[in-house]
Design an enzyme around this catalytic site. Structure first.
Site, short mmCIF file in Angstrom:
data_model
loop_
_atom_site.label_atom_id
_atom_site.label_comp_id
_atom_site.label_asym_id
_atom_site.label_seq_id
_atom_site.Cartn_x
_atom_site.Cartn_y
_atom_site.Cartn_z
N ILE A 55 14.35 3.55 30.48
CA ILE A 55 13.53 4.69 30.90
C ILE A 55 13.44 5.66 29.73
CG2 ILE A 55 13.35 6.66 32.48
CD1 ILE A 55 14.76 4.98 34.58
N HIS A 56 12.25 6.13 29.42
CA HIS A 56 12.00 7.05 28.31
C HIS A 56 11.06 8.15 28.78
CE1 HIS A 56 13.60 4.00 25.45
NE2 HIS A 56 13.08 3.18 26.32
N ARG A 57 11.04 9.27 28.05
CA ARG A 57 10.02 10.27 28.34
C ARG A 57 8.75 9.83 27.62
NH1 ARG A 57 12.64 14.97 24.62
NH2 ARG A 57 11.15 14.96 22.89
N GLU B 49 18.81 -5.38 33.17
CA GLU B 49 19.38 -4.59 34.27
C GLU B 49 18.67 -4.77 35.60
OE1 GLU B 49 21.00 -2.81 30.59
OE2 GLU B 49 18.98 -3.37 31.21
N GLY C 176 19.81 4.30 20.34
CA GLY C 176 20.11 4.08 21.75
C GLY C 176 19.12 3.15 22.42
N ASP D 204 14.73 -6.57 28.61
CA ASP D 204 15.50 -5.42 29.07
C ASP D 204 14.55 -4.41 29.69
OD1 ASP D 204 17.66 -3.85 29.57
OD2 ASP D 204 18.15 -3.41 27.49
N GLU E 238 14.57 18.88 29.57
CA GLU E 238 15.44 17.71 29.48
C GLU E 238 16.70 17.91 30.31
OE1 GLU E 238 15.37 14.79 28.60
OE2 GLU E 238 13.80 14.47 27.11
#
Length: 491
Positions: free
Chosen positions: A168-170, A233, A187, A165, A289
């Site tokens: 996207i993360h910070r 994705e 999540g 998979d 954010e």
């Protein structure tokens, strides 16, 4: 397949001749807060502090301390630009992505010599290795926890490599070979894979891919139930561009990277290990954010140990985004629209004509739904559609329902509906005690102790601005004469 493989540089070549869509500057810029501070005025949009506007994407060619690379910001900070890049009407991008999910094009693997992202290799074992010295990761504000990777697509797999998979993360640069990664509780599929590794007490190999075309970054933000665990994705991106995404084996970890990205960071998420996100600054903040507020620094983010960094030879591009900008709306909002359309089309086909996740909700918290009522038996179907929207995307907080004659992309038209086709005592639905997004600052137990037991819960709102079917004749807009030749009067 086109002669030149699809990637970020091909996209930029298509739009660079249009000054309303793309602008380059050779004026020197400091990546520490200055770069984001400048773009805030020029093109950030979204819920960024005013004044701001929607403007061109910007390439900064002269970045202080990083003479060999460039920084790109705002590529997706205009829905119309995203439509232009994807060669599709910007108003129906949700439909386009929904179609791409259902007609996936799988990635393909290429050799190292066909992967421009691996033209230059830095190993973490090199004596002078320090990612902070060659990756121009900006800070958004002076109180950020550190330099952030904001548009890094993380590629991970299950321990048996049967499922993969992208998410996207910070991610903040904490040390010369250490990244702090925030994985939101409950999540994203990466977290599910990580739990499997942690149960075995083994590090999880990943790649962080930076400098990508919008088909990849937008496609990567799909979430369950539209793309279930194991649905990679990158297949969505392949469908959007009608060309498979190219993958390549890592040089230092057993994981795949995106071969035509600008940078690939190879590393491992350490099992059952955490660190303070702002350990270097102690400001108490992470970065701005998507809701428009500075995120609180997390006391326990996951720890990524870097094994290698590879990149292109020719002025590699570091792609970045301002958290609450219009760019986030495109990345998060358009796939959410597709997820909602996907579910409602199956449950109540033909009743929802279009949806729009507006900038006021930063792509995640709000959607406007355009409803088609065919006869009196459809009365109430609009509220069913709202419930389905909440089911399609649990982080959605507000749904506005409007009729077919309302332009969902025009806030004046939407608010006109609320003012002329809406009665507060009749047309408001409140759903209490539901899950939402923990970055919404109003979701604190002390804000509403009776309904918010823990952070990340919320009451959800439906504003039903649709006209009752049996009263449609009382709500007809003033008719104007159709003038097919009206454009001639502008010549």
């Amino acid at each position: 397949m086109s002669e030149e493989p699809y990637d970020l540089r091909k996209v930029l070549a298509e739009i660079k001749s249009d000054p309303t869509q793309y602008h380059e500057t050779n004026k020197e810029i400091n990546p520490d807060a200055d770069l984001a501070g400048v773009y805030r005025y020029i093109g950030a949009g979204g819920t960024v502090q005013r004044p701001t506007t929607e403007g061109p994407a910007m390439m900064f060619n002269n970045v202080t301390g990083f003479p060999d690379s460039r920084v790109l910001i705002g590529l997706m900070a205009s829905r119309k630009r995203v439509g232009k890049i994807l060669h599709h009407d910007y108003k129906t991008l949700g439909h386009l992505l929904n179609d791409a999910v259902t007609h996936p094009v799988k990635p393909v693997k290429v050799d190292h010599d066909a992967a421009p992202a691996q033209e230059v290799v830095h190993k973490a074992t090199d004596p002078d290795f320090d990612i902070r010295k060659f990756l121009a990761a900006p800070t958004n504000t002076p109180v950020d926890a550190g330099p952030y990777i904001t548009v890094g697509v993380v590629y991970g797999s299950s321990p048996d490599n049967q499922e993969s998979d992208v998410t996207i993360h910070r991610m903040v640069l904490e040390d010369k070979d250490t990244i702090g990664m925030y994985i939101m509780p409950g999540g994203r599929h990466l977290g599910a894979f990580l739990k499997e590794y942690e149960a075995k007490n083994e590090p999880m190999p990943i790649t962080i891919n930076i400098g990508l075309d919008p088909a990849i970054t937008i496609g990567a933000t799909f979430e369950p139930p539209t793309t279930p665990l194991g649905y990679n994705e990158l297949q969505v991106a392949g469908a959007l561009r009608d060309e498979p995404v190219q993958l390549v084996d890592g040089v230092a970890v057993n994981q795949l990277g995106i071969a035509r990205s600008e940078w690939i960071i190879e590393g491992e998420i350490l099992p059952n290990t955490h660190m303070q996100e702002d350990i270097n600054t102690n400001t108490g903040f992470a970065m701005p954010e998507f809701p428009g507020y500075n995120g609180t620094a997390n006391p326990a983010v996951n720890v990524v140990k870097i094994k290698a960094v590879t990149h292109r030879k020719d002025n590699p591009i570091v792609q970045t985004v301002i958290g609450p900008s219009e760019e986030h709306v495109s990345m998060a909002g358009i796939p959410t629209e597709a997820s909602i359309l996907n579910l409602v089309d199956r449950a109540i086909p033909g009743k929802v004509k279009n949806v729009y996740n507006a900038p006021a909700g930063d792509g995640k918290l709000m959607t406007i739904m355009q409803i088609h009522k065919e006869d009196e038996a459809d009365e109430g179907i609009q509220r069913q559609a709202a419930i389905l929207a909440f089911s399609a995307f649990k982080e959605l907080k507000t749904v506005i329902l409007v009729d077919e004659d309302v332009d969902i992309f025009d806030w004046n038209d939407v608010m006109w509906t609320i003012n002329t086709r809406f009665q507060a005592d009749k047309d408001i639905m409140v759903l209490e005690g539901m899950r939402n997004h923990p970055l919404d600052p109003s979701e604190l137990p002390e804000y509403d102790p009776a309904r918010i037991r823990i952070r990340g819960m919320s009451s959800k709102l439906v504003l039903d601005g649709t006209v009752p079917f049996d009263m449609k004749d009382k709500f007809k807009r003033a008719p104007f004469k159709e003038m097919p030749d009206w454009r001639e009067y502008l010549e």
